[in-house]
Every structure is written in structure tokens, then in C-alpha cells.
Design a protein around this motif. Structure first.
Motif, PDB file in Angstrom:
ATOM      1  N   THR A   1       0.831  -1.212   0.000  1.00 13.90           N
ATOM      2  CA  THR A   1       0.000   0.000   0.000  1.00 13.90           C
ATOM      3  C   THR A   1       0.860   1.254   0.000  1.00 13.90           C
ATOM      4  OG1 THR A   1      -1.742  -1.164   1.205  1.00 13.90           O
ATOM      5  CG2 THR A   1      -1.794   1.235   1.253  1.00 13.90           C
ATOM      6  N   ASN A   2       1.895   1.262   0.829  1.00 12.06           N
ATOM      7  CA  ASN A   2       2.775   2.433   0.900  1.00 12.06           C
ATOM      8  C   ASN A   2       3.525   2.658  -0.406  1.00 12.06           C
ATOM      9  OD1 ASN A   2       2.060   2.984   3.573  1.00 12.06           O
ATOM     10  ND2 ASN A   2       3.692   1.695   4.397  1.00 12.06           N
TER      11      ASN A   2
ATOM     12  N   THR B   1       2.534   1.681  -3.373  1.00  8.25           N
ATOM     13  CA  THR B   1       1.534   2.134  -4.350  1.00  8.25           C
ATOM     14  C   THR B   1       1.265   3.621  -4.197  1.00  8.25           C
ATOM     15  OG1 THR B   1       0.500  -0.065  -4.343  1.00  8.25           O
ATOM     16  CG2 THR B   1      -0.795   1.764  -5.228  1.00  8.25           C
ATOM     17  N   ASN B   2       1.195   4.085  -2.960  1.00 14.24           N
ATOM     18  CA  ASN B   2       0.974   5.518  -2.710  1.00 14.24           C
ATOM     19  C   ASN B   2       2.148   6.354  -3.202  1.00 14.24           C
ATOM     20  OD1 ASN B   2      -1.512   5.032  -1.515  1.00 14.24           O
ATOM     21  ND2 ASN B   2      -0.648   4.892   0.556  1.00 14.24           N
TER      22      ASN B   2
ATOM     23  N   PHE C   1       4.183   5.606  -5.765  1.00 13.62           N
ATOM     24  CA  PHE C   1       4.149   5.651  -7.223  1.00 13.62           C
ATOM     25  C   PHE C   1       2.992   6.492  -7.759  1.00 13.62           C
ATOM     26  CE2 PHE C   1       6.111   1.202  -6.792  1.00 13.62           C
ATOM     27  CZ  PHE C   1       7.382   1.732  -6.703  1.00 13.62           C
ATOM     28  N   SER C   2       1.902   6.578  -7.001  1.00 12.69           N
ATOM     29  CA  SER C   2       0.749   7.352  -7.454  1.00 12.69           C
ATOM     30  C   SER C   2       0.901   8.849  -7.171  1.00 12.69           C
ATOM     31  CB  SER C   2      -0.531   6.828  -6.786  1.00 12.69           C
ATOM     32  OG  SER C   2      -0.467   6.965  -5.381  1.00 12.69           O
ATOM     33  N   ASN C   3       1.770   9.199  -6.229  1.00 17.36           N
ATOM     34  CA  ASN C   3       1.928  10.609  -5.866  1.00 17.36           C
ATOM     35  C   ASN C   3       3.081  11.296  -6.582  1.00 17.36           C
ATOM     36  OD1 ASN C   3       0.127  11.630  -3.404  1.00 17.36           O
ATOM     37  ND2 ASN C   3       0.517   9.449  -3.088  1.00 17.36           N
TER      38      ASN C   3
ATOM     39  N   ASP D   1       6.496  10.770  -9.644  1.00 13.34           N
ATOM     40  CA  ASP D   1       7.081   9.963 -10.728  1.00 13.34           C
ATOM     41  C   ASP D   1       8.418   9.413 -10.243  1.00 13.34           C
ATOM     42  OD1 ASP D   1       7.793   8.775 -13.064  1.00 13.34           O
ATOM     43  OD2 ASP D   1       7.569  10.556 -14.320  1.00 13.34           O
TER      44      ASP D   1
ATOM     45  N   MET E   1       4.274   6.082   3.786  1.00 11.78           N
ATOM     46  CA  MET E   1       4.576   6.310   2.376  1.00 11.78           C
ATOM     47  C   MET E   1       5.963   6.940   2.208  1.00 11.78           C
ATOM     48  SD  MET E   1       2.499   8.718  -0.336  1.00 11.78           S
ATOM     49  CE  MET E   1       2.729  10.174   0.714  1.00 11.78           C
TER      50      MET E   1
END
Length: 272
Positions: free
Chosen positions: A52-53, A55-56, A58-60, A62, A238
Motif C-alpha cells: 500500500t505504501n 503504491t501511494n 508511485f501514485s503521488n 514519478d 509512504m
């Protein structure tokens, strides 16, 4: 003697534990939620939030682009540092030329000046050249440094025998070939240390990229990771996951080059 040996090994194990614990704590925090990180007593076991961390992260930001930017800048700069510093250090140690001692003394003086004092004049020069926002602004100012030249010079004086250079001259070697074929193989342990030292310094650099970079597409890892900090709240799980990813190349680099460092010292310790 056995009691002393046991005490020595216990102290060494304690030292190893103290050295490793920050990395362990970083890994633990990257697998937990912010609430688990901030609680007291702290949670010292791994959690289940690593995916989860990550993923956060990579989503926040680049992350992979920043990783490639940092890798490119670091590799190019380290290669240049190893070449120019070893060439200059070898020259200072083994060749005579006018003003040698004066120039080396001036080099030592520059080591006493904090690097932060050079940021303003360096930025002015970079700006005049039109390099602001480019990789050249990161790479060119760090192509060589006083510490690297000093380190290689000191190592060369002790490790490289003048008779080897005299033999090379008799065989018709030029100055550069003496450096490349005679000096460079002997300098491997010194260059291994300098490579580790330079790699970590460039990889972790934050302030200079913050000053000269203005395009987010060219941001290094340290600038990119700083964007994970929220204005009002921060997801520390994260942030720690991103920091863990940024730290792994340093660990791998150290493990790889340290073997070369140790093997070079062992080879140099064998005398005929």
C-alpha cells in the motif's frame, strides 16, 4: 584471554547492531501505517502495509523518472571524479612541475571552505552559461573535488614505487600511459573508496539540485521524495517506503564495491 575475546566479540556485535538498526527501523516503518509509526511504545516488527505504501509513492510522484535522473547524474559524475581526481592525484604524487607545492597548498585551502559558500558564485556562473535547469548544472561543478585529489595523492605516494615508473619510462611510456597502465591498477583500493564516497554524496545531494533545477521532469530522487511531505499532514509510511527504495541502490553499491576495496587491500598487502 578467552574472556577478553568474548568481551571484544560482544562489543563488536553491539556495534554492528547499532549500525544496522537504522536500516531495520526504516524497513519496519515502510511496512506500517502512520498511526503505528507514531504510537508509543514504537512498533518494532514488520507490518503488512508495504504494498500500500509503495503504491501511494508511485501514485503521488514519478519515482522511476526521478530514479533514472539520479542514476544518470550520479554515474556520470562518479566516473568523472574517479578519472580526473586519480589523474590529478597521481600527477601531484609522482611528477615534478613548476608550482607543484603551491598549487597543492591552494588545493588544501579550498578543503577548509564550506561548500555552501560556493553556491552563489557557482549559480551565477551556471546562469551565465545558460545551464540552469539542465543536467550539466548538476554534473559539471562536481567533475573533480579537492578531497578526491588529496586522497589519491596520499595513496599514490605510499603505494606506487618510483622504480615501477622508471621501468615504464625505459619502455617508452608517456606520462598518461604511466598513469593508465602502471598507476591505475595499483590505485584500485583508493578508487573503490572514492567511488563509494562520491556515489553516496551525489545520490543524497538535495540542496544543489534544489537550487539549479526548475523542471519537475529532471528532478532527482531527493527533490521528488520531498514532495511526499504534505502541507498539513504527512503519511510517514509512504515517505519511509520511498526512502527505502532510494536507499537500496546505496546498499547494493556499497556491498559490491566494498568487496573490491577489501580484495585490493589484501592484494596490496602481499609482498615479495
Amino acid at each position: 584471554m578467552r574472556i577478553k575475546s568474548i568481551i571484544l566479540h560482544v562489543l563488536l556485535l553491539i556495534g554492528v547492531g547499532i549500525s544496522i538498526f537504522p536500516f531495520y527501523w526504516l524497513a519496519v516503518m515502510s511496512t506500517n501505517k502512520t498511526s503505528d509509526i507514531l504510537r508509543f511504545p514504537p512498533k518494532l516488527i514488520f507490518g503488512s502495509e508495504l504494498i500500500t505504501n509503495l503504491t501511494n509513492v508511485f501514485s503521488n510522484v514519478d519515482f522511476f523518472q526521478a530514479f533514472l535522473n539520479t542514476l544518470f547524474v550520479t554515474v556520470v559524475q562518479v566516473i568523472c571524479v574517479l578519472f580526473f581526481c586519480s589523474l590529478a592525484g597521481f600527477t601531484f604524487a609522482k611528477f615534478q612541475f613548476p608550482g607543484k607545492n603551491w598549487l597543492f597548498g591552494l588545493l588544501l585551502v579550498t578543503m577548509m571552505i564550506p561548500s555552501q559558500l560556493s553556491f552563489i558564485p557557482s549559480y551565477i556562473i551556471i546562469s551565465k552559461l545558460g545551464w540552469v535547469g539542465t543536467y550539466k548544472a548538476l554534473i559539471v561543478p562536481g567533475l573533480a573535488n579537492a578531497f578526491g585529489i588529496f586522497w589519491v595523492r596520499q595513496f599514490s605516494q605510499e603505494a606506487i614505487n618510483d622504480s615501477l615508473l622508471d621501468a615504464g619510462r625505459l619502455d617508452g611510456c608517456s606520462h598518461f600511459r604511466l598513469y593508465w597502465n602502471v598507476g591505475l591498477p595499483i590505485l584500485r583500493p583508493a578508487l573503490a573508496f572514492l567511488g563509494i564516497f562520491s556515489f553516496i554524496g551525489v545520490w543524497n545531494d538535495y540542496l544543489w539540485p534544489l537550487i539549479v533545477l526548475n523542471d519537475p521532469a529532471r528532478y532527482t530522487l531527493q527533490l521528488t521524495l520531498s514532495q511526499l511531505n504534505g502541507i498539513y499532514t504527512t503519511d510517514y509510511g509512504m515517505v519511509m517506503a520511498g526512502t527505502l527504495l532510494a536507499t537500496l541502490p546505496l546498499i547494493i553499491m556499497f556491498l559490491f564495491v566494498s568487496q573490491q576495496f577489501i580484495s585490493g587491500i589484501a592484494a596490496g598487502a602481499v609482498k615479495d
